[in-house]
Scaffold this active site. Structure first.
Site, mmCIF file in Angstrom:
data_model
loop_
_atom_site.group_PDB
_atom_site.id
_atom_site.type_symbol
_atom_site.label_atom_id
_atom_site.label_comp_id
_atom_site.label_asym_id
_atom_site.label_seq_id
_atom_site.Cartn_x
_atom_site.Cartn_y
_atom_site.Cartn_z
ATOM 1 N N SER A 72 -35.959 -4.838 -8.979
ATOM 2 C CA SER A 72 -37.780 -5.798 -9.468
ATOM 3 C C SER A 72 -39.141 -3.990 -8.709
ATOM 4 O O SER A 72 -38.352 -4.133 -7.761
ATOM 5 C CB SER A 72 -37.918 -6.969 -9.486
ATOM 6 O OG SER A 72 -39.297 -7.178 -10.332
ATOM 7 N N TYR B 268 -39.501 -15.511 -5.498
ATOM 8 C CA TYR B 268 -38.267 -14.868 -6.784
ATOM 9 C C TYR B 268 -38.231 -12.879 -6.017
ATOM 10 O O TYR B 268 -37.170 -12.443 -6.224
ATOM 11 C CB TYR B 268 -38.745 -14.646 -7.783
ATOM 12 C CG TYR B 268 -38.714 -14.093 -8.656
ATOM 13 C CD1 TYR B 268 -37.364 -13.839 -9.693
ATOM 14 C CD2 TYR B 268 -38.846 -13.115 -8.694
ATOM 15 C CE1 TYR B 268 -37.143 -12.575 -10.089
ATOM 16 C CE2 TYR B 268 -39.120 -11.778 -10.128
ATOM 17 C CZ TYR B 268 -37.397 -11.431 -10.026
ATOM 18 O OH TYR B 268 -36.931 -10.581 -10.588
ATOM 19 N N LYS C 221 -35.094 -10.852 -4.624
ATOM 20 C CA LYS C 221 -35.148 -9.218 -4.569
ATOM 21 C C LYS C 221 -34.764 -8.361 -3.831
ATOM 22 O O LYS C 221 -33.968 -7.632 -3.305
ATOM 23 C CB LYS C 221 -35.791 -8.660 -5.906
ATOM 24 C CG LYS C 221 -35.565 -9.628 -7.354
ATOM 25 C CD LYS C 221 -34.198 -8.957 -7.570
ATOM 26 C CE LYS C 221 -34.501 -10.143 -9.154
ATOM 27 N NZ LYS C 221 -32.952 -9.997 -9.498
#
Ligand code: UD1
Length: 342
Positions: free
Chosen positions: A124, A149, A153
């Site tokens: 991302s 989150y 990544k």
């Protein structure tokens, strides 16, 4: 050629399944349906004119995954399966680290055991935080993650880089997604957020459909031309096709171990107000919105330098913001209330 698509019933996964079939691959979905619905499989069948193989399994379940690898003998994996709610990740960090990183490690171990080299990983643009220079290039320094989150990544990418640097027989591309929006033009598959959407476009379409009273625009005091924050919104079918191109590229590369991170965006920034106006033009609907304070953790502006994707993969986004919003609206309008997960 079989390709395992973990999280293949999800938003980006399901569109990638369509793009894979169109390119002549045989996708095999692995999904635990913890944040996706079986009706996606019906939509895929209608679009493709045939059913797609699907295993209901959790990617953390090594025994189940081994069994799937043994039966399907995939040439590679496109790994979408992960939790992605930023707010929830801050409240439940262990749930996110266990699921997003545990599943990645399990997958890598089984790929190593079975000699399956090719992997595309869903990363991302969140790894960039607020970059100093725009458009942001892949070698821009990674920032400390703003959320758990985002950290999954960032760490996921590091794990992959380390594995390839150790000379393990892996060929890996992390695709750094900017803001995926839109839906398949058939209106048969699209985004299905559970509960109140966190992301802008589903919130807009649900508001226009009368499912939410009003959109809050988070901040109009950014240092941007109209004061609202800027992102790089990419049509989900363009993003899906980027996965296919990246996979073909990986399979053709002669090296036995390689790792690359590649931006997948349009290269164009659009402000929240520009998205609203573009949606109004695409849908013919007047959107009810008001300005509210900035959302904590949001960056001011980020959009992709897409040179590496063009140079190395030969891929460029083809669809416009208008087209993406038209497709998102068609999908929203076709959604039955009982399927909408509102
Ligand atoms: C968000 C996540 C990011 C994740 C990405 C996945 C945060 C802080 N970031 O990115 O980690 O990878 O989704 O798609 O949650 N907006 C409004 N009103 C709304 C919703 C959004 O004004 O109701 C604005 C936001 O402030 C932002 C823009 O719309 O400026 C896009 O927001 P969103 O769709 O949530 O994406 P990101 O914040 O870029």
């Amino acid at each position: 050629m079989n390709i395992l698509v973990t999280g293949g019933a999800g938003f980006i996964g399901s569109h990638t399944v369509v793009a894979l079939v169109e390119a002549g691959f045989t996708p095999v979905i692995v999904d635990d349906f913890s944040n996706s619905e079986r009706l996606v499989l019906d939509g895929l069948e209608k679009i493709l004119g045939r059913s797609v193989s699907c295993y209901e399994a959790d990617c953390n379940d090594a025994a189940a995954m081994r069994d799937i690898f043994e039966r399907e003998k995939p040439a590679g994996v496109i790994h979408f399966a992960a939790f992605k709610a930023v707010g929830e990740s801050m409240a439940e960090p262990l749930k996110y680290y266990r699921n997003n990183l545990g599943s990645l490690i399990t997958l890598l171990e089984i790929m190593q055991e079975t000699g399956t080299p090719n992997l595309i990983f869903s990363s991302s643009a969140t790894v960039y935080g607020q970059p100093e220079h725009l458009p942001v290039k892949e070698d821009s320094p990674a920032q400390p993650a703003m959320s758990v989150y985002g950290n999954t990544k960032r760490i996921g990418e590091e794990i992959l880089r380390d594995v390839a640097a150790a000379g393990k027989p892996f060929k890996i591309i992390s695709l750094r997604y900017f803001n995926p929006i839109g839906a398949h033009p058939s209106g048969l598959i699209g985004e299905l957020p559970r509960g109140v959407p966190n992301n802008l476009v589903p919130f807009i379409t649900q508001t226009a459909a009368g499912l939410r009273p009003q959109l809050s625009v988070f901040g109009d005091d950014y240092d941007t031309p109209d004061g609202t924050a800027i992102r790089d919104y990419i049509h989900v079918m363009d993003l899906a096709e980027a996965h296919v191109t990246a996979f073909q590229h990986l399979a053709a590369r002669p090296e036995t171990a390689l790792y690359e991170a590649v931006n997948v965006g349009t290269g164009e920034g659009a402000s929240v107000m520009q998205v609203i106006r573009s949606f109004e033009a695409a849908s013919g609907q007047k959107l009810n919105f008001h300005i509210s304070p900035r959302r904590p953790g949001d960056v001011e502006a980020v959009y992709a330098d897409v040179g590496k994707a063009a140079r190395e993969l030969g891929w460029t986004a083809r669809r416009s913001l208008h087209e993406a919003l038209t497709d998102a609206w068609r999908w929203q309008c076709g959604l039955r209330k009982e399927d909408a997960r509102i």
